[in-house]
Design a protein around this motif. Sequence first.
Motif: not given
Length: 471
Positions: A154, A240, A242, A244, A261
Amino acid sequence: MADTNYDVIVLGSGPGGYVAAIRCAQLGLKTAIVERELLGGICLNWGCIPTKALLRSAEILHYAQHAKDYGLKIAGAIEADLEAVVKRSRGVAKQLNQGVTHLMKKNKIAVHMGEGTLTGPTSLTVKGEKGEEKLTAKHVIVATGARARDLPFAPADGKRVWTYRHAMTPKEMPKKLLVIGSGAIGIEFASFYNDMGVDVTVVEMLDRVVPVEDKDVSAFLEKSLTKQGMTIMTDAGVEDLKVTAKGVRAKIKDSKGKVSETEFSHCITAIGIVPNTENVGLEKLVEMDRGFIQIDDYGRTKSKGLWAIGDCTPGPWLAHKASHEGVTTAEAIAKELGNKDVHPHPLDRANIPGCTYCHPQIASVGLTEAKAKEAGYEVKAGTFPFIGNGKAIALGEAEGFVKTVFDAKTGELLGAHMVGAEVTEMIQGFVIGKTLETTEAELMQTVFPHPTISESMHESVLASYGRALHI
């Protein structure tokens, strides 16, 4: 045509580079500095100084919100104006950048603005507004610094995933912030945004926050930050991340191995640095270890006439270490060029203080208690809490302590560790003591002024020998 031949050229104008250039000029050397962005480098423009301006605003906000603890009433709502806070911080940076410009002029140091690339140990080209210039010197000092390390999965985008640079000039206030890494940079930004009213979570992969500090300091800080409303996760990792539409979704593995998460509005990555040693022409000229230039105690590389200092060399990666190296290297160069009046001293890494400007502040020098024992010392260690210090109580800052570590056999001061109000200003007393190779006897005989928080330093020395007076 501008002059292109110098005694010394410094590549990079951060606190290592510009200080090296000034010292070279003081020693009568014809000196130039090459800078691709802003004089003063990261520290003055994007690092140490403007972050302290931000943290000061957060501190004032904190005091204003707790005015009633001091018997004061403030009418109306107290809130942070993010734009104004950032503007003040940028103003401070600009003032210091102009200060360095003035110092270059005062010391008659030629400034070449542009991207510098070495063409040999003592020659380089500069590509800038004036096109391409070819410069040569008897000696070149590489002071190219370092940048924030990106998360491999990332990379920072400046919108949702930030490095310290984005975190200093936010376009909007985060609602829920994830900070990855609890070294000085991570914990300072966590502290700033928490004081500004943001919901902050810190994830640290090691078993404690500020892992380079003494474990008592780490434990105290974690307790304090948790009390201030932060979520601290140690022995944890971000698996991880992500991006959004609304923010970032992070998979976080906790200390028990459970993965969950969580959604955040923004994320700051503070997982270390990468040296700026690529694309500078260094590959064949120096030895590197993970990108860091290998040097001797005076800054020499393996190529004659080529030197390196600061964050592009082995750590600790601190501005004051870079400045000190800059002076040492400048004096070593002057000596090589025939100056018999300079006597450069190599840097003693054991005497470099570290300061972290979170709330409460942290400062330390030398060995932690654990590291001293690991090194084979029999130790005497003592701690004195601020709650036993009159000035700290009067200031309403009774949270914190000073811890000192001594060699039980010789009384040598091995390390000092502090957490609490203004400790970053106090640590220097112990740094001077260590540099002068002090023992407990001199420190005990030193008269500390009353009432000051620094009396806790005296008391912690006494406590190491079972002689503390106020606990």
